[in-house]
Design an enzyme around this catalytic site. Structure first.
Site, mmCIF file in Angstrom:
data_model
loop_
_atom_site.group_PDB
_atom_site.id
_atom_site.type_symbol
_atom_site.label_atom_id
_atom_site.label_comp_id
_atom_site.label_asym_id
_atom_site.label_seq_id
_atom_site.Cartn_x
_atom_site.Cartn_y
_atom_site.Cartn_z
ATOM 1 C CG HIS A 1 -0.221 0.215 2.513
ATOM 2 N ND1 HIS A 1 0.428 -0.798 3.163
ATOM 3 C CD2 HIS A 1 -0.035 1.313 3.270
ATOM 4 C CE1 HIS A 1 0.977 -0.340 4.267
ATOM 5 N NE2 HIS A 1 0.726 0.938 4.366
HETATM 6 C C1 UD1 Z 1 -2.015 4.999 6.705
HETATM 7 C C2 UD1 Z 1 -0.697 5.419 7.367
HETATM 8 C C3 UD1 Z 1 0.373 4.377 7.084
HETATM 9 C C4 UD1 Z 1 -0.116 2.982 7.477
HETATM 10 C C5 UD1 Z 1 -1.435 2.698 6.765
HETATM 11 C C6 UD1 Z 1 -1.985 1.342 7.133
HETATM 12 C C7 UD1 Z 1 -0.268 7.853 7.500
HETATM 13 C C8 UD1 Z 1 0.550 8.942 6.941
HETATM 14 N N1 UD1 Z 1 -0.186 6.673 6.851
HETATM 15 O O1 UD1 Z 1 -1.795 5.031 5.303
HETATM 16 O O2 UD1 Z 1 1.530 4.659 7.830
HETATM 17 O O3 UD1 Z 1 0.850 2.027 7.088
HETATM 18 O O4 UD1 Z 1 -2.370 3.716 7.152
HETATM 19 O O5 UD1 Z 1 -3.142 1.073 6.445
HETATM 20 O O6 UD1 Z 1 -0.953 8.046 8.481
HETATM 21 N N2 UD1 Z 1 -9.236 4.678 2.683
HETATM 22 C C9 UD1 Z 1 -10.472 4.075 2.625
HETATM 23 N N3 UD1 Z 1 -10.999 3.615 3.790
HETATM 24 C C10 UD1 Z 1 -10.368 3.725 4.985
HETATM 25 C C11 UD1 Z 1 -9.105 4.360 5.019
HETATM 26 C C12 UD1 Z 1 -8.555 4.816 3.857
HETATM 27 O O7 UD1 Z 1 -11.068 3.940 1.582
HETATM 28 O O8 UD1 Z 1 -10.907 3.272 6.001
HETATM 29 C C13 UD1 Z 1 -8.622 5.148 1.418
HETATM 30 C C14 UD1 Z 1 -8.933 6.579 1.119
HETATM 31 O O9 UD1 Z 1 -9.124 6.681 -0.247
HETATM 32 C C15 UD1 Z 1 -7.654 7.311 1.501
HETATM 33 C C16 UD1 Z 1 -6.595 6.263 1.229
HETATM 34 O O10 UD1 Z 1 -7.218 5.009 1.485
HETATM 35 O O11 UD1 Z 1 -7.502 8.481 0.798
HETATM 36 C C17 UD1 Z 1 -5.381 6.405 2.079
HETATM 37 O O12 UD1 Z 1 -5.754 6.446 3.468
HETATM 38 P P1 UD1 Z 1 -4.852 7.267 4.536
HETATM 39 O O13 UD1 Z 1 -5.383 7.103 5.904
HETATM 40 O O14 UD1 Z 1 -4.638 8.647 4.036
HETATM 41 O O15 UD1 Z 1 -3.437 6.589 4.442
HETATM 42 P P2 UD1 Z 1 -3.014 5.066 4.275
HETATM 43 O O16 UD1 Z 1 -2.439 4.903 2.919
HETATM 44 O O17 UD1 Z 1 -4.079 4.118 4.708
#
Ligand code: UD1
Length: 370
Positions: A212
């Site tokens: 990811h």
């Molecule tokens: C976050 C953490 C990362 C961790 C990862 C585990 C930061 C900077 N990054 O990254 O260190 O390894 O979590 O998963 O805090 N989304 C959904 N549903 C959710 C959550 C996210 O659809 O419940 C999608 C959204 O489109 C979002 C994208 O995933 O924009 C990224 O989510 P985000 O929380 O920004 O960062 P992660 O890549 O999950």
């Protein structure tokens, strides 16, 4: 009475706070004259049922006392929203201590908010460094450590990193790894998981893949190479690929998802217990996650990490992890090598014994959060 608020935000936080919550509860049972109220605040950084709620159920965590509902957004927007909402909680609750774990945006947002209100902060999983300032997590780690009052460290590299950064020794405690506390505690439940049967898998005969990180999944070019790599791996073994929302969104955006062969079993994100069963019985794991490097090392499972740096060097130095970089041709030959039987020997790092949370609670309470 002392009031403590622990913060969870994203998927890798939940299994770190669960053992702390249990340890505080046990302390309260045995110490009637000094009571602790341990509250949980969920920022809502991760909000999907499969990225969040299933973990509360699997880990037997109570419903969070506070839910900030911040959701996704740019780094600045997400961090700022958490700060605004968490400040309201702190002003109302006036806790004696805030505990943050790991390195996600919620970690820095909540530690910064607490510290500016002169509330003490404890950082669990302090001192880890990838030395790659392009990773948002590295920035979160450095800043959180800089303002924390208690720094709880999982591996020796963390002690050295904090010393090099001039953090006073009396704030730093080498306690072991709360993530491994959870791994050990939930083994009986992991052994009852039906996930292998459900996916028609035999133990030690499949590869588990999780990816990811932006460096692996954000461009069309890297995703095209990834699809080829997974299909090639699928010629050797069944591949299980639970897809993170970020990765899934991008595979769909570039219309690549349908190019994965049948031997690559894709799924939504998987809950904690079932996922740990997959980790335990995989022949090989390919990942860019932080925590999975540690879980595979503890379980002695072969792990190929598709990153150029790791903030968890102990998993490479003494564990079963190999840091391969992001060149998928190199990754392919490393994987084939393992599948031919060239396995890396590993052992369990010091203090990864299931008792880290107990040590943390003992330290915090013996200090009486002065
Ligand atoms: C976050 C953490 C990362 C961790 C990862 C585990 C930061 C900077 N990054 O990254 O260190 O390894 O979590 O998963 O805090 N989304 C959904 N549903 C959710 C959550 C996210 O659809 O419940 C999608 C959204 O489109 C979002 C994208 O995933 O924009 C990224 O989510 P985000 O929380 O920004 O960062 P992660 O890549 O999950």
């Amino acid at each position: 009475m002392k009031k403590i608020i622990s913060v969870v935000g994203a998927r890798p936080n939940f299994m770190k706070v669960a053992p702390l919550h249990r340890a505080f509860k046990e302390f309260s049972i045995y110490n009637l004259e000094f009571t602790i109220e341990h509250l949980i605040c969920h920022t809502g950084q991760h909000y999907d049922e499969k990225m969040s709620k299933v973990f509360f159920d699997d880990l037997e965590l109570p419903k969070p006392d506070f839910y900030l509902g911040v959701g996704s957004g740019s780094h600045a927007a997400q961090t700022a929203k958490v700060m605004i909402e968490f400040e309201k909680v702190l002003l109302k609750e006036k806790p004696d201590l805030v505990i943050v774990v790991g390195d996600v945006n919620s970690t820095i947002a909540c530690s910064l908010t607490a510290k500016k209100l002169n509330i003490k902060v404890a950082h669990v999983e302090a001192g880890l460094r990838s030395f790659d300032m392009e990773m948002p997590e590295e920035i979160n780690r450095i800043l959180t450590d800089r303002i924390s009052d208690y720094l709880f460290v999982t591996e020796k590299s963390g002690l050295q990193n904090l010393k090099n950064e001039g953090v006073p020794d009396d704030k730093v405690f080498f306690v072991g790894n709360v993530m491994i506390d959870s791994l050990i505690y939930y083994q009986p439940k992991v052994d009852q998981s039906n996930i292998l049967d459900n996916l028609c898998l035999f133990p030690f005969s499949f590869c588990l893949v999780t990816l990811h990180r932006p460096s692996n999944v954000d461009t069309k070019e890297s995703l095209e190479k990834l699809v080829d790599f997974l299909n090639r791996l699928g010629e050797e073994r069944k591949v299980v690929f639970p897809i993170h929302p970020r990765t899934k969104n991008n595979l769909e955006k570039y219309e690549l998802l349908h190019l994965l062969n049948n031997s690559v079993k894709i799924s939504d994100p998987i809950g904690y217990i079932d996922f740990q069963a997959l980790v335990k019985y995989a022949e090989l794991i390919v990942t860019d996650s932080g925590g999975i490097q540690e879980e595979s090392t503890y379980l002695g499972v072969q792990c190929i990490t598709l990153r150029t740096t790791t903030e968890r060097p102990i998993t490479v130095e003494v564990g079963t992890n190999q840091l391969i970089g992001i060149d998928l041709k190199k990754a392919e030959s490393a994987c084939l090598d393992v599948l031919k039987g060239n396995k890396k020997e590993g052992r369990i790092p010091e203090l990864w014994d299931g008792k880290a949370a107990e040590r943390i609670v003992e330290i915090i309470l013996s200090d009486k959060i002065n």
